[in-house]
Design a protein around this motif. Structure first.
Motif, PDB file in Angstrom:
ATOM      1  N   MET A 100      89.007  83.421  20.568  1.00  0.00           N
ATOM      2  CA  MET A 100      88.683  82.481  19.286  1.00  0.00           C
ATOM      3  C   MET A 100      88.418  81.728  18.916  1.00  0.00           C
ATOM      4  N   GLY A 101      87.660  81.293  19.615  1.00  0.00           N
ATOM      5  CA  GLY A 101      86.655  80.210  19.166  1.00  0.00           C
ATOM      6  C   GLY A 101      85.288  81.270  19.314  1.00  0.00           C
ATOM      7  N   LYS A 102      85.222  82.211  19.807  1.00  0.00           N
ATOM      8  CA  LYS A 102      83.865  83.516  19.849  1.00  0.00           C
ATOM      9  C   LYS A 102      83.930  84.059  18.608  1.00  0.00           C
ATOM     10  N   LEU A 103      85.700  84.681  17.997  1.00  0.00           N
ATOM     11  CA  LEU A 103      85.597  85.291  17.123  1.00  0.00           C
ATOM     12  C   LEU A 103      85.050  84.226  16.201  1.00  0.00           C
ATOM     13  N   ASN A 104      84.681  83.388  15.791  1.00  0.00           N
ATOM     14  CA  ASN A 104      84.678  82.327  15.166  1.00  0.00           C
ATOM     15  C   ASN A 104      82.965  82.244  14.662  1.00  0.00           C
ATOM     16  N   THR A 105      82.101  82.027  15.660  1.00  0.00           N
ATOM     17  CA  THR A 105      81.747  81.803  16.159  1.00  0.00           C
ATOM     18  C   THR A 105      80.504  83.019  15.211  1.00  0.00           C
ATOM     19  N   THR A 106      80.477  84.304  16.107  1.00  0.00           N
ATOM     20  CA  THR A 106      80.487  85.287  15.687  1.00  0.00           C
ATOM     21  C   THR A 106      80.414  85.618  14.227  1.00  0.00           C
ATOM     22  N   ALA A 107      80.999  85.152  13.538  1.00  0.00           N
ATOM     23  CA  ALA A 107      81.267  85.463  12.357  1.00  0.00           C
ATOM     24  C   ALA A 107      80.657  84.281  11.215  1.00  0.00           C
ATOM     25  N   ASP A 108      79.964  83.487  12.048  1.00  0.00           N
ATOM     26  CA  ASP A 108      79.200  82.457  11.520  1.00  0.00           C
ATOM     27  C   ASP A 108      78.502  83.311  11.319  1.00  0.00           C
ATOM     28  N   ALA A 109      77.770  84.071  12.784  1.00  0.00           N
ATOM     29  CA  ALA A 109      76.260  84.156  12.961  1.00  0.00           C
ATOM     30  C   ALA A 109      76.377  85.150  11.977  1.00  0.00           C
ATOM     31  N   VAL A 110      77.494  86.125  12.099  1.00  0.00           N
ATOM     32  CA  VAL A 110      76.965  87.222  10.811  1.00  0.00           C
ATOM     33  C   VAL A 110      77.170  87.038   9.436  1.00  0.00           C
ATOM     34  N   LEU A 111      77.654  85.855   8.718  1.00  0.00           N
ATOM     35  CA  LEU A 111      77.847  85.672   7.611  1.00  0.00           C
ATOM     36  C   LEU A 111      75.889  84.853   7.228  1.00  0.00           C
ATOM     37  N   VAL A 112      76.100  84.213   8.074  1.00  0.00           N
ATOM     38  CA  VAL A 112      74.360  83.533   7.794  1.00  0.00           C
ATOM     39  C   VAL A 112      73.682  85.127   7.807  1.00  0.00           C
ATOM     40  N   SER A 113      73.380  86.194   8.644  1.00  0.00           N
ATOM     41  CA  SER A 113      72.646  87.434   8.546  1.00  0.00           C
ATOM     42  C   SER A 113      72.645  88.079   7.167  1.00  0.00           C
ATOM     43  N   ARG A 114      73.586  88.060   7.115  1.00  0.00           N
ATOM     44  CA  ARG A 114      74.090  88.336   5.648  1.00  0.00           C
ATOM     45  C   ARG A 114      73.592  87.487   4.566  1.00  0.00           C
ATOM     46  N   TYR A 115      74.083  86.790   4.662  1.00  0.00           N
ATOM     47  CA  TYR A 115      73.152  86.111   3.571  1.00  0.00           C
ATOM     48  C   TYR A 115      71.105  85.869   3.285  1.00  0.00           C
ATOM     49  N   ILE A 116      71.016  85.680   4.674  1.00  0.00           N
ATOM     50  CA  ILE A 116      69.815  86.338   4.486  1.00  0.00           C
ATOM     51  C   ILE A 116      69.245  86.704   4.599  1.00  0.00           C
ATOM     52  N   ASN A 117      70.159  88.089   4.088  1.00  0.00           N
ATOM     53  CA  ASN A 117      69.508  89.614   4.032  1.00  0.00           C
ATOM     54  C   ASN A 117      70.228  89.660   2.279  1.00  0.00           C
ATOM     55  N   GLY A 118      70.659  88.964   1.437  1.00  0.00           N
ATOM     56  CA  GLY A 118      70.739  88.965   0.136  1.00  0.00           C
ATOM     57  C   GLY A 118      72.572  88.416  -0.730  1.00  0.00           C
ATOM     58  N   CYS A 119      73.376  88.792   0.391  1.00  0.00           N
ATOM     59  CA  CYS A 119      74.283  88.990   0.172  1.00  0.00           C
ATOM     60  C   CYS A 119      75.368  86.775  -0.451  1.00  0.00           C
ATOM     61  N   GLU A 120      75.046  86.738  -1.458  1.00  0.00           N
ATOM     62  CA  GLU A 120      75.641  85.885  -1.700  1.00  0.00           C
ATOM     63  C   GLU A 120      76.892  84.797  -1.563  1.00  0.00           C
ATOM     64  N   ALA A 121      77.854  86.030  -1.186  1.00  0.00           N
ATOM     65  CA  ALA A 121      79.284  85.493  -1.138  1.00  0.00           C
ATOM     66  C   ALA A 121      79.428  85.084   0.411  1.00  0.00           C
ATOM     67  N   SER A 122      78.596  85.820   1.065  1.00  0.00           N
ATOM     68  CA  SER A 122      78.427  84.981   2.658  1.00  0.00           C
ATOM     69  C   SER A 122      78.328  83.621   2.698  1.00  0.00           C
ATOM     70  N   LEU A 123      77.563  83.101   2.156  1.00  0.00           N
ATOM     71  CA  LEU A 123      77.599  81.442   1.936  1.00  0.00           C
ATOM     72  C   LEU A 123      78.693  81.167   1.380  1.00  0.00           C
ATOM     73  N   ALA A 124      79.028  81.600   0.068  1.00  0.00           N
ATOM     74  CA  ALA A 124      79.902  80.881  -0.197  1.00  0.00           C
ATOM     75  C   ALA A 124      81.006  80.788   0.998  1.00  0.00           C
ATOM     76  N   THR A 125      81.834  82.314   1.597  1.00  0.00           N
ATOM     77  CA  THR A 125      82.549  82.048   2.706  1.00  0.00           C
ATOM     78  C   THR A 125      81.852  81.040   3.365  1.00  0.00           C
ATOM     79  N   LEU A 126      80.797  80.643   4.003  1.00  0.00           N
ATOM     80  CA  LEU A 126      80.688  79.201   4.742  1.00  0.00           C
ATOM     81  C   LEU A 126      80.887  77.605   4.429  1.00  0.00           C
ATOM     82  N   ILE A 127      80.686  78.153   3.039  1.00  0.00           N
ATOM     83  CA  ILE A 127      80.301  76.822   2.184  1.00  0.00           C
ATOM     84  C   ILE A 127      81.930  76.340   2.259  1.00  0.00           C
ATOM     85  N   ASP A 128      83.026  77.843   2.123  1.00  0.00           N
ATOM     86  CA  ASP A 128      84.470  77.246   1.910  1.00  0.00           C
ATOM     87  C   ASP A 128      84.892  76.950   2.709  1.00  0.00           C
TER      88      ASP A 128
END
Length: 195
Positions: free
Chosen positions: A1-29
């Motif tokens: 489960m921990g690995k899934l969360n880590t992957t999710a964070d990394a994916v969200l960061v990557s998406r935000y860097i590539n222009g997806c604002e909602a990904s940062l909102a998810t991380l902040i949330d």
């Protein structure tokens, strides 16, 4: 489960860097409560906690935008380190350095609590709370709106962004300017918020 969360964070960061604002909102949330609680446990002041919290995410946004994030999916410890450094900066400026214990990712250091000081702070805060509400009314409407939603309605930045129909960056920016302007008004009126 921990690995899934880590992957999710990394994916969200990557998406935000590539222009997806909602990904940062998810991380902040996902992490705002833990980060907020961490900051508050060190500074013991809600207004100051809000200020450092804003600064933390403004720095996070700046670093992500400039592609200065290379923590291999360790997003939360990275954000905590940014918050930790900003808290240290605050204590340096106020000549009241915290005590270090250096244990764990989130308990990076602890400030020895002075109960008398804390009680005094609470008393001062309650005395000026009404004054602060009046000062908030002097802020520009968009800044006042974000500040009230965040502090008095306890809304997340994602909720504020949705409600006001702006991006998460804009909501954070408005909060930042609201706090800067509030501090200017407070200084101008010689109101003492903390010792």
């Amino acid at each position: 489960m921990g690995k899934l969360n880590t992957t999710a964070d990394a994916v969200l960061v990557s998406r935000y860097i590539n222009g997806c604002e909602a990904s940062l909102a998810t991380l902040i949330d996902r992490y705002q409560q833990r980060i907020y609680n961490f900051i508050f446990s060190k500074v013991l002041d809600r207004d100051l906690t809000e200020d450092i919290f804003q600064d933390t995410f403004i720095k996070v946004i700046r670093n992500l935008k400039h592609r200065k994030y290379n923590e291999e999916g360790k997003f939360l410890p990275w954000v905590m380190r940014i918050a930790h450094n900003l808290i240290i900066d605050h204590f340096r400026q106020s000549n009241r350095m915290p005590k270090f214990d250096g244990k764990g990712d989130f308990n990076i250091f602890s400030v020895l609590e002075d109960e008398h000081l804390n009680a005094e702070k609470q008393m001062v805060k309650s005395q000026i709370e009404n004054d602060v509400r009046k000062l908030i009314d002097e802020l520009p409407e968009d800044q006042r709106e974000v500040l009230l939603m965040r502090i008095y309605k306890d809304m997340s930045f994602k909720e504020i962004a949705n409600k006001t129909d702006v991006s998460i960056n804009t909501a954070l920016g408005r909060m930042r300017y609201a706090l800067i302007n509030l501090r200017k008004v407070i200084d101008k009126n010689n109101i003492v918020l903390t010792n």
